[in-house]
Write an enzyme that holds these catalytic residues in place. Structure first.
Site, short mmCIF file in Angstrom:
data_model
loop_
_atom_site.label_atom_id
_atom_site.label_comp_id
_atom_site.label_asym_id
_atom_site.label_seq_id
_atom_site.Cartn_x
_atom_site.Cartn_y
_atom_site.Cartn_z
N HIS A 24 0.84 -1.21 0.00
CA HIS A 24 0.00 0.00 0.00
C HIS A 24 0.88 1.26 0.00
O HIS A 24 0.63 2.21 -0.74
CB HIS A 24 -0.89 0.05 1.25
N LYS A 48 -15.68 -8.07 3.67
CA LYS A 48 -14.63 -8.32 4.67
C LYS A 48 -15.04 -7.83 6.06
O LYS A 48 -15.72 -6.81 6.18
CB LYS A 48 -13.34 -7.59 4.27
N ARG A 97 -1.71 -5.91 -8.45
CA ARG A 97 -0.58 -6.79 -8.19
C ARG A 97 -0.53 -7.89 -9.25
O ARG A 97 -0.38 -7.61 -10.41
CB ARG A 97 -0.69 -7.37 -6.77
N SER A 135 -2.75 -7.73 2.98
CA SER A 135 -2.99 -7.52 4.42
C SER A 135 -3.35 -8.84 5.10
O SER A 135 -2.99 -9.07 6.26
CB SER A 135 -4.13 -6.53 4.62
#
Ligand code: PNS
Length: 168
Positions: A24, A48, A97, A135
């Site tokens: 990040h 989430k 990514r 994360s």
């Protein structure tokens, strides 16, 4: 040469940031060199359940972004596109990514454009080192007592480890 008064180019870097990682930070830094102002926006992802509270996540990002003069941090519980409209941002910036991110990010970018036709999403690529960082991996390593130092900025390692110990 004729001088023109250019409008400040603000972008939004939204995410769950649960917690912020080197990946990040990498994307935020890249965005801060390309645009006039970057708002890192801690937003709700309905898919989430975050481990860190929204205020904890904001505080961690603020620590990491100290010294990045044109970066500010905010939180928002509504639709991202509403925040984009209100802030007058010119684009949403996301990190892309591996190929595995593509479908999900493409879906979000096109949905946001459907909701707000002028909404652009700009994808930035992190460095090779941060390509597979997430994360969720950091949380798992911290929860199981592993070393998270290779994955999160050094200024927040202690806080993340302590908060994870308190939570589990
Ligand atoms: O870091 P994440 O979890 O991949 O970020 C996803 C996030 C928070 C940017 C996304 O879920 C979001 O934009 N949430 C705000 C609510 C919203 O606008 N949802 C519709 C997006 S298509």
């Amino acid at each position: 040469m004729e001088q023109t008064q250019e409008k400040e180019r603000v972008v939004i870097c939204p995410g769950s940031f649960d917690p912020i990682t080197n990946g990040h930070q990498d994307i935020i830094r890249r965005a801060s060199t390309l645009f006039d102002r970057v708002i890192v926006l801690v937003s709700a992802n309905v898919a989430k359940t975050p481990i860190f509270s929204i205020d904890e996540r904001v505080a961690l990002i603020e620590t990491v972004c100290q010294g990045m003069e044109n970066v500010q941090v905010d939180k928002f519980n509504g639709l991202l596109i509403d925040y984009v409209k209100e802030s007058g941002a010119v684009a949403i910036v996301k990190g892309l990514r591996a190929v595995s991110d593509f479908d999900y990010e493409f879906q979000m970018a096109l949905t946001n454009r459907k909701l707000m036709p002028s909404a652009e999403t700009v994808f930035l690529t992190p460095s090779n080192d941060n390509m597979y960082l997430a994360s969720s991996v950091v949380r798992q390593i911290a929860q199981l007592g592993g070393d998270i130092r290779p994955f999160v900025p050094s200024c927040i390692v202690e806080t993340v480890v302590r908060r994870m110990r308190e939570k589990f």
